[in-house]
Design an enzyme around this catalytic site. Sequence first.
Site, short mmCIF file in Angstrom:
data_model
loop_
_atom_site.label_atom_id
_atom_site.label_comp_id
_atom_site.label_asym_id
_atom_site.label_seq_id
_atom_site.Cartn_x
_atom_site.Cartn_y
_atom_site.Cartn_z
N ASN A 1 -29.87 -13.80 25.45
CA ASN A 1 -30.02 -12.36 25.29
C ASN A 1 -28.89 -11.84 24.40
OD1 ASN A 1 -32.20 -12.30 27.15
ND2 ASN A 1 -30.75 -12.31 28.85
N GLY B 1 -31.05 -7.34 26.60
CA GLY B 1 -30.80 -7.60 28.01
C GLY B 1 -29.50 -8.32 28.29
N GLN B 2 -28.58 -8.31 27.33
CA GLN B 2 -27.29 -9.00 27.54
C GLN B 2 -26.39 -8.16 28.43
OE1 GLN B 2 -25.10 -9.96 23.94
NE2 GLN B 2 -23.62 -11.23 25.06
N HIS C 1 -23.92 -16.85 25.91
CA HIS C 1 -24.36 -17.85 26.90
C HIS C 1 -25.82 -18.17 26.70
CE1 HIS C 1 -24.48 -13.76 28.60
NE2 HIS C 1 -25.58 -14.12 29.24
N HIS D 1 -29.05 -19.48 28.64
CA HIS D 1 -29.62 -19.68 29.98
C HIS D 1 -30.52 -20.92 29.93
CE1 HIS D 1 -28.92 -15.46 31.62
NE2 HIS D 1 -28.85 -15.21 30.32
#
Length: 114
Positions: free
Chosen positions: A87, A93-94, A100, A102
């Site tokens: 994201n 949506g971060q 990172h 996911h």
Amino acid sequence: MKDCLFCKIVRKEIPAEIVAENTNCIAFKDIDPKAPVHILIIPKKHLGSTLDFTDENSWLLADMGLLSNSISRDLGLHEKGYRWVINTGKAGGQAVDHLHLHLLGGRQMTWPPG
Ligand code: 5GP
Ligand code: ZN
């Protein structure tokens, strides 16, 4: 970065369930898992998001992917499949401003994502 949550995990200043590590990246379990397997793979060096990739450091993305692949094989996720998500920014949506990846698996994923 001093006050960055994931930099603190890298420095072991706050606890995390670390599952794998290589020279430049570290992988740990998400604290609020969205699937039976939910692991975050991050560069040890602070990058805010995908927007911080440059010609000099973009190899880190492949390095994160390779660490993820080794985890997927260790956990047997590679047989059925899994999902990678990154994201970026508010609309993406971060929530944590340290890049990172996911790694989500262990259940059937649906599409489109929310
Ligand atoms: P984002 O929404 O930024 O893509 O994802 C951030 C992720 O970090 C979320 O899935 C959230 O559950 C996870 N997270 C937030 N704080 C912590 C923490 O302190 N430890 C761990 N292990 N995961 C965290
Ligand atoms: Zn950081």
